[in-house]
Design an enzyme around this catalytic site. Structure first.
Site, mmCIF file in Angstrom:
data_model
loop_
_atom_site.group_PDB
_atom_site.id
_atom_site.type_symbol
_atom_site.label_atom_id
_atom_site.label_comp_id
_atom_site.label_asym_id
_atom_site.label_seq_id
_atom_site.Cartn_x
_atom_site.Cartn_y
_atom_site.Cartn_z
ATOM 1 N N ALA A 60 8.224 -3.869 16.977
ATOM 2 C CA ALA A 60 7.850 -2.453 17.001
ATOM 3 C C ALA A 60 6.378 -2.264 16.647
ATOM 4 C CB ALA A 60 8.735 -1.668 16.039
ATOM 5 N N SER A 117 1.054 -9.298 20.216
ATOM 6 C CA SER A 117 1.986 -10.425 20.403
ATOM 7 C C SER A 117 2.869 -10.154 21.613
ATOM 8 C CB SER A 117 2.861 -10.585 19.155
ATOM 9 O OG SER A 117 3.934 -11.475 19.383
ATOM 10 N N TYR A 170 8.720 -6.402 13.532
ATOM 11 C CA TYR A 170 7.479 -6.995 14.045
ATOM 12 C C TYR A 170 7.211 -6.541 15.483
ATOM 13 C CZ TYR A 170 4.087 -10.732 15.111
ATOM 14 O OH TYR A 170 2.968 -11.439 15.464
ATOM 15 N N ASP A 227 -6.968 -5.587 0.908
ATOM 16 C CA ASP A 227 -5.623 -5.333 1.427
ATOM 17 C C ASP A 227 -5.741 -4.374 2.603
ATOM 18 O OD1 ASP A 227 -3.008 -4.652 1.922
ATOM 19 O OD2 ASP A 227 -2.505 -4.138 -0.147
ATOM 20 N N VAL A 228 -5.384 -4.818 3.803
ATOM 21 C CA VAL A 228 -5.556 -3.980 4.986
ATOM 22 C C VAL A 228 -4.720 -2.709 4.934
ATOM 23 C CG1 VAL A 228 -6.196 -5.881 6.518
ATOM 24 C CG2 VAL A 228 -3.778 -5.219 6.308
ATOM 25 N N ARG A 274 -6.836 -17.832 8.078
ATOM 26 C CA ARG A 274 -5.746 -18.687 8.551
ATOM 27 C C ARG A 274 -5.505 -18.475 10.042
ATOM 28 N NH1 ARG A 274 -0.536 -17.758 4.964
ATOM 29 N NH2 ARG A 274 -1.007 -15.593 5.483
#
Length: 246
Positions: free
Chosen positions: A156, A141, A154, A62-63, A14
């Protein structure tokens, strides 16, 4: 530009991850990708990849699980014949104001975004050291650079990724390995569509170029960082936000 090279993209079905997988395939690379859910999206991606000539494989994983990361890296090398680079893209948001945030909101965001970054980098780094080459790109980000209200968890984790990248870059530069991050701003993916319309209308005037970015505008930079042209770029964070944080 990347003919015959082998890459793994976490969270590859995605948004930015999917665009990166397709961009690398277009450049002649062999690509593996992971996904946690969404077999249908994985199958759609396989269909698009059939237009190219390389080898492609997806792993449902699953990471957050270190042992799964080790197995994915192992299978990736066996299937593709090696590994030249890693894109640490998998991530989630659990946006809430801090006083409304649950412990689970915090822990899950940390586990996926930051522990997931460690898991895959740690699983791959020894092979990169042995072969004295490798490219690692982490999708961080601007939230980790300037902070965003409602994203303490997020922000952090994304700030943590930047610190991780800068430290690891110094550890492994002598082995011919580069480690960099991209810091996208507001990008027109599914997450952009989930932002309420009134909030989007407030955000747009803050972006100097007047629009959200595209996933392709991010994946183009990632592809560059994985290429030989970026051999002298390491420990860097490239901001891709239309001037928002300028």
């Amino acid at each position: 530009m990347l003919n015959g090279q082998n890459f793994l993209v976490t969270g590859g079905t995605r948004g930015i991850g999917r665009s990166t997988v397709l961009s690398l395939a277009e450049a002649g690379a062999n690509v593996a990708f992971t996904y946690r859910n969404g077999k249908e999206q994985a199958e759609q991606l396989y269909n698009e990849l059939s237009a190219f000539q390389g080898n492609y494989v997806g792993f449902q994983a699953d990471v957050q699980q270190f042992e799964e990361a080790r197995q994915v890296i192992k299978q990736c090398k066996e299937t593709l014949g090696g590994l030249d680079g890693l894109v640490l893209n998998a991530g989630i948001t659990r946006d809430k104001l801090l006083f409304m945030m649950s412990e689970e909101d915090w822990d899950t965001t940390y586990s996926v975004n930051l522990k997931g970054t460690f898991n895959y980098a740690r699983a791959a780094i020894f092979d990169f050291i042995k072969q004295k080459s490798g490219r690692i790109v982490c999708v961080s980000s601007i939230s980790g650079q300037i902070g965003v209200s409602g994203q303490t968890n997020y922000s952090a984790t994304k700030a943590g990724q930047i610190g991780f990248v800068k430290s690891l870059a110094k550890e492994v530069a002598k082995f011919g390995i580069t480690v960099n991050a991209v810091a996208p701003g507001f990008i027109h993916t599914e997450l952009w569509g989930e932002i309420p319309k009134d909030q989007r209308e407030q955000i747009l005037p803050q972006i100097p170029v007047g629009r959200p970015g595209t996933a392709e505008e991010v994946s183009n930079v990632i592809r560059f960082l994985l290429s030989k042209q970026a051999s002298y770029v390491t420990g860097s964070v490239i901001t891709i936000d239309g001037g928002l944080s300028a």
